[in-house]
Motif scaffolding. Structure first.
Motif, PDB file in Angstrom:
ATOM      1  N   LEU A 318       0.902  -1.497  -0.050  1.00 21.27           N
ATOM      2  CA  LEU A 318       0.143   0.098  -0.102  1.00 21.27           C
ATOM      3  C   LEU A 318       0.837   1.331  -0.081  1.00 21.27           C
ATOM      4  N   ALA A 319       2.041   1.184   0.848  1.00 17.42           N
ATOM      5  CA  ALA A 319       2.790   2.545   0.878  1.00 17.42           C
ATOM      6  C   ALA A 319       3.274   2.942  -0.520  1.00 17.42           C
ATOM      7  N   LEU A 320       3.673   1.762  -1.182  1.00 19.53           N
ATOM      8  CA  LEU A 320       4.347   2.116  -2.658  1.00 19.53           C
ATOM      9  C   LEU A 320       3.369   2.407  -3.601  1.00 19.53           C
ATOM     10  N   GLN A 321       1.995   1.882  -3.426  1.00 25.32           N
ATOM     11  CA  GLN A 321       0.922   2.504  -4.350  1.00 25.32           C
ATOM     12  C   GLN A 321       0.668   3.910  -4.109  1.00 25.32           C
ATOM     13  N   ALA A 322       0.596   4.527  -3.177  1.00 24.74           N
ATOM     14  CA  ALA A 322       0.291   5.789  -2.845  1.00 24.74           C
ATOM     15  C   ALA A 322       1.486   6.611  -3.524  1.00 24.74           C
ATOM     16  N   LYS A 323       2.965   6.222  -3.628  1.00 21.90           N
ATOM     17  CA  LYS A 323       4.199   6.828  -4.243  1.00 21.90           C
ATOM     18  C   LYS A 323       3.856   6.635  -5.832  1.00 21.90           C
ATOM     19  N   LEU A 324       3.357   5.586  -6.566  1.00 25.96           N
ATOM     20  CA  LEU A 324       3.289   5.220  -7.563  1.00 25.96           C
ATOM     21  C   LEU A 324       2.040   6.227  -8.317  1.00 25.96           C
ATOM     22  N   LEU A 325       0.968   6.494  -7.401  1.00 25.46           N
ATOM     23  CA  LEU A 325      -0.127   7.107  -8.057  1.00 25.46           C
ATOM     24  C   LEU A 325       0.393   8.600  -8.137  1.00 25.46           C
TER      25      LEU A 325
END
Length: 529
Positions: A318-325
């Motif tokens: 989830l933490a990486l999902q925010a950065k990818l967004l």
């Protein structure tokens, strides 16, 4: 009354003479410009100073035709992003008038919202696509003007403004040709025209049939979708069961897109530990963490100008999902340990076999990222929905095996093909390929691949009793439990061999949980991945 009438006529005549004089000065200023950039800046200055418009933007189509840009500004607008009204006006080949109050509530493009955020809500926005007024008729850019509705209509609908606009377009086209831009514009228009024709798309689909095999309706629809996806710069989300060929489709989208000559970078999000995945994607600078002895570019930087393919994105933390967004929304990212952000121009393609909507409900996947990734969703059909393609796929896999292994050409019999069409394929095309590889390896040189070379559903078509009878002399059995364990071990070993050590597929084909299979492998000391 007569004297007053004379004064009024004289005043009107004086105003008309003054306006014509101003028009001559404006035309002279425009004619003296030596480059398209100088012309655009001069045009905006005249519209503000002499015409009284408080907000003016003049955007141009850059050299490769993919972006609308503003002079002396870093921001660029994707011509294929129809959410932005400027791009929409270009593609629709017509002007637009928007009420800013309504546009703010309906249009969700962040760059557009930022540009008009401080303008009064009662203003109107007029968007005028600019095109050369000669035989070439190439697109030049967009002129956007905002202001009070009455004032805007009075000025922009006047013959004087139409004359001004015509002069700007003629000079812009002439300067573009003089500066070497004309050939690029003509090439762009010809390329776009070819890309949008039915013949061009049909040709691309035929070329794509070399990589995406099959003639079924399902696969032809898929190839048509891939062509449409390649025409845009939208993020693509590939969904479908495991083994349906998502990696191959992603490469086809990249190959046939405008970024086809750029890099194609791919990563399996499920195959890399969470602690390393961020570094793989974003890169890091020297000393960012223990063991970072030197700086390293991530895949986002390496994909600049090309395509980044994220396989099994459903397993991304989830933490990486925010950065990818954030990368998708702004085009900016920050390597681990870096103090400044960097910019990357890439196209993202993501793939997953997992039901992302269910993962959103379980709070294991971000809904905003899902909708951002799904700008162009593509669902790959399972093999059971395209059984008519099995013969073509099987023959292609046979040829591939012979080429790869240096074997003489093999032929698969009609009986074997009938048996292949009647099978179930939980592993889809990947399972079919593994099955063909096994059959090729089991076929003696010089002989056709017949039904006997094909394993049954999974490993063997024999019943358990037949298998025991074939491998063991039942008369010699003295320990039933041991015989059952040996048979069970033999079945599991062959099933793992068939699925190339993949316990998930092996367990599914045997009808047992993966954890149960892993426990049995440990008990029986079976070598598996």
């Amino acid at each position: 009354m007569e004297v007053g009438g004379m004064d009024s006529r004289q005043a009107n005549r004086h105003e008309s003479q003054q306006w014509r004089l101003n028009g001559m000065h404006q035309a002279l200023s425009l004619v003296e410009c030596e480059t398209p950039r100088e012309l655009r800046l001069c045009c905006c200055d005249i519209l503000r100073r002499d015409w009284g418009f408080e907000w003016v933007q003049c955007l141009y189509i850059d050299g490769d035709g993919r972006w609308l840009a503003i002079d002396d500004a870093d921001a660029r607008l994707d011509c294929d992003d129809f959410r932005h009204p400027f791009a929409h006006a270009i593609r629709q080949e017509t002007g637009m008038t928007l009420a800013l109050g309504e546009a703010r509530s309906r249009l969700d493009h962040p760059d557009f919202q930022r540009d008009v955020a401080e303008l009064p809500v009662h203003w109107r926005l007029r968007i005028l696509p600019l095109r050369a007024r000669d035989e070439h008729r190439e697109w030049l850019g967009v002129l956007a003007i905002a202001g009070n509705a009455v004032f805007l209509d009075e000025r922009l609908d006047s013959p004087d403004f139409h004359a001004f606009e015509t002069l700007v377009c003629r000079l812009w086209a002439a300067l573009s040709r003089r500066c070497g831009e004309r050939s690029q514009r003509v090439h762009l228009q010809n390329s776009l025209a070819q890309l949008n024709t039915r013949d061009r798309r049909r040709s691309m689909c035929e070329q794509m049939a070399v990589d995406i095999l099959g003639q079924s309706d399902a696969i032809q629809r898929l190839r048509h979708q891939v062509v449409r996806a390649a025409e845009t710069n939208l993020a693509v989300l590939l969904q479908g069961e495991t083994g349906t060929g998502k990696d191959r489709v992603a490469r086809a989208i990249h190959r046939f897109s405008a970024r086809g000559n750029g890099p194609f970078m791919a990563i399996n999000c499920a195959a890399i530990p969470e602690t390393l995945l961020e570094s793989e994607l974003f890169g890091h600078i020297r000393g960012a963490f223990s063991g970072a002895d030197e700086s390293r570019e991530g895949l986002i930087a390496q994909a600049d100008g090309g395509t980044l393919f994220l396989d099994e994105i459903g397993d991304m933390p989830l933490a990486l999902q925010a950065k990818l967004l954030r990368v998708l929304e702004s085009g900016r990212y920050r390597p681990l340990g870096a103090g400044e952000e960097r910019r990357a121009d890439m196209r993202l393609i993501a793939a997953t076999h997992q039901p992302l909507r269910e993962r959103i409900q379980d709070k294991r996947f971000r809904a905003d990222l899902f909708y951002r990734l799904g700008q162009f969703p593509v669902t790959l059909p399972p093999l059971r929905e395209r059984r008519g393609d099995i013969p073509e796929l099987a023959n292609a896999f046979v040829r591939d095996f012979c080429h790869r292994e240096g074997r003489e050409e093999l032929t698969i019999t009609s009986a074997a093909l009938r048996q292949l069409r009647d099978r179930d394929y939980p592993g889809n095309v990947r399972e079919l390929k593994n099955l063909i590889d096994y059959a090729c390896a089991m076929s003696p040189p010089g002989e056709d691949i017949g039904p006997m070379a094909l394993p049954g559903e999974g490993v063997s078509s024999e019943s358990p009793l037949d298998a025991v009878t074939a491998e063991t002399d039942t008369a010699s059995v003295r320990d039933l439990r041991r015989a059952v364990r040996e048979y069970e071990a033999s079945v599991i070993r062959q099933r793992l061999l068939y699925y190339d050590g993949n316990r998930t597929l092996a367990a599914a084909s045997l009808g047992v949980p993966k954890r149960t299979l892993a426990h049995k492998c440990q008990q029986m000391e079976l070598d598996a991945k």
